[in-house]
Scaffold this active site. Sequence first.
Site, PDB file in Angstrom:
ATOM      1  N   CYS A 184      45.386  46.298  35.570  1.00 27.87           N
ATOM      2  CA  CYS A 184      46.504  46.676  34.597  1.00 27.87           C
ATOM      3  C   CYS A 184      47.963  46.261  35.110  1.00 27.87           C
ATOM      4  CB  CYS A 184      46.354  47.962  34.067  1.00 27.87           C
ATOM      5  SG  CYS A 184      45.230  47.858  32.375  1.00 27.87           S
ATOM      6  N   ASN A 236      33.110  35.442  34.737  1.00 23.53           N
ATOM      7  CA  ASN A 236      32.290  36.510  34.574  1.00 23.53           C
ATOM      8  C   ASN A 236      32.382  37.347  33.651  1.00 23.53           C
ATOM      9  OD1 ASN A 236      31.077  34.849  36.892  1.00 23.53           O
ATOM     10  ND2 ASN A 236      31.656  36.416  38.216  1.00 23.53           N
ATOM     11  N   CYS A 248      42.468  50.933  36.093  1.00 23.18           N
ATOM     12  CA  CYS A 248      42.280  49.775  36.352  1.00 23.18           C
ATOM     13  C   CYS A 248      43.166  49.010  37.124  1.00 23.18           C
ATOM     14  CB  CYS A 248      42.506  48.936  34.856  1.00 23.18           C
ATOM     15  SG  CYS A 248      42.314  47.364  34.952  1.00 23.18           S
ATOM     16  N   GLN A 274      38.418  33.861  38.169  1.00 21.60           N
ATOM     17  CA  GLN A 274      38.707  33.803  39.565  1.00 21.60           C
ATOM     18  C   GLN A 274      38.717  32.424  39.760  1.00 21.60           C
ATOM     19  OE1 GLN A 274      36.125  36.809  42.057  1.00 21.60           O
ATOM     20  NE2 GLN A 274      35.060  37.051  39.984  1.00 21.60           N
ATOM     21  N   HIS A 316      38.792  44.361  32.313  1.00 19.71           N
ATOM     22  CA  HIS A 316      40.121  43.730  32.117  1.00 19.71           C
ATOM     23  C   HIS A 316      40.168  42.086  32.260  1.00 19.71           C
ATOM     24  CE1 HIS A 316      44.754  44.207  32.230  1.00 19.71           C
ATOM     25  NE2 HIS A 316      44.344  42.984  32.294  1.00 19.71           N
ATOM     26  N   SER A 345      32.293  44.465  36.646  1.00 13.75           N
ATOM     27  CA  SER A 345      32.623  46.059  36.720  1.00 13.75           C
ATOM     28  C   SER A 345      33.808  46.299  36.144  1.00 13.75           C
ATOM     29  CB  SER A 345      32.298  46.680  38.185  1.00 13.75           C
ATOM     30  OG  SER A 345      33.213  45.750  39.086  1.00 13.75           O
ATOM     31  N   HIS A 405      39.730  38.465  33.041  1.00 10.18           N
ATOM     32  CA  HIS A 405      40.510  37.732  34.068  1.00 10.18           C
ATOM     33  C   HIS A 405      39.460  36.641  34.550  1.00 10.18           C
ATOM     34  CE1 HIS A 405      37.844  40.963  36.095  1.00 10.18           C
ATOM     35  NE2 HIS A 405      37.686  39.921  37.052  1.00 10.18           N
ATOM     36  N   HIS A 452      44.509  45.302  28.511  1.00  4.71           N
ATOM     37  CA  HIS A 452      43.123  45.687  29.305  1.00  4.71           C
ATOM     38  C   HIS A 452      41.877  45.504  28.255  1.00  4.71           C
ATOM     39  CE1 HIS A 452      40.687  48.035  31.945  1.00  4.71           C
ATOM     40  NE2 HIS A 452      40.074  48.535  30.731  1.00  4.71           N
TER      41      HIS A 452
HETATM   42 ZN   LIG Z   1      43.231  46.744  32.879  1.00  8.19          ZN
END
Ligand SMILES: [Zn+2]
Length: 344
Positions: free
Chosen positions: A48, A148, A45, A163, A159, A156, A161, A108
Amino acid sequence: MVWEERWHPLRREWVVISSHRDRRPWQGEIVSDTAAARVAYDPTCYLCPGNTRVSGHRNPAYTGVFAFDNDHPCVGPLATEPAPFPASVYQNRRANGGSRVVCYSPRHDLSLAELPQASIVTLLAALQDEFRELSSQPEVRHVLMFENKGEVVGVSNPHPHCQIYATNFVFRTIELEAEASATYLADHGRVLFADILDAEAADGRRIIASSGDAVAFVPYFARYAYETFVAPRATHADIAELSPSEISDLAAVLRETLIRMDNLWQMPFPYVMALHQAPVDGADHDGFHFHIEIHTPLRKPGLLKYLAGPEIGGGNFLNDTAPEDKAAELRATSTTHYRSRIIA
Ligand SMILES: [Zn+2]
Ligand SMILES: [Zn+2]
């Protein structure tokens, strides 16, 4: 059954509510919960801690929120000068601005709904800092923060997060809301969103969560099933203006809302979550009330809402569900995340 047209005061457009359509036999795409086996750390990832991203940068061994410049920016200081255009009706300009990625935590496998209250407070405080920094940059006219979540909205990397796009233009939805809010303030001397909050409180059927200075509800004029607004009660232009106690209440209500969404179908609830903040274009935005909007593309577990003739062809939404029914479904869920019960 609800069958009527409802006015969307922020977008200034009609939404067609026709909940009887929800019982049509469905032949659309079936979306399953494809959440792969979840691990706390994934060596492949790029988000990570300690891993190397496509840019060659290595993530620090971060322990809380981690923000960095997007390696694939949609707008940024490195944008090329646009090619000269022949004289015509067309225009172009440099895609200047800032694109950031904000990882919620080193874990994650933990979505926003599964983070403890303190971690969500830390995240919102970090977003306040990001807003202050990005909005102070020359040429930036708006800061869009969004997450999203889920493969059905094209994510895709699981993890958790969000934006940030700090752009030299104001996104159209925000521009519409700012126009509607300014006109309403001029006409009535009141804040449009504050009157929406009053109307929702007076009705009560669409409220999902409420705590201190924050509230979550499915708006009367929802365009999507389970469309949910999360907002501070007091009017602020952007997230940076919220006090620590308002951030704490907002975190609590956001967390409860997301837990209820995950619990609804006992699966990670896919969504697009966007923070709607006033433009930072130098104009007066006194009537703009900061809020968070959560939209899911799902109508039922595994069933996508397709945008088709009315939405794409005509530009107005047709909602096949009654907002009151969807709010009641969310309100009937537990406030303890289903995975925490599995893990415990
Ligand atoms: Zn990750
Ligand atoms: Zn909005």
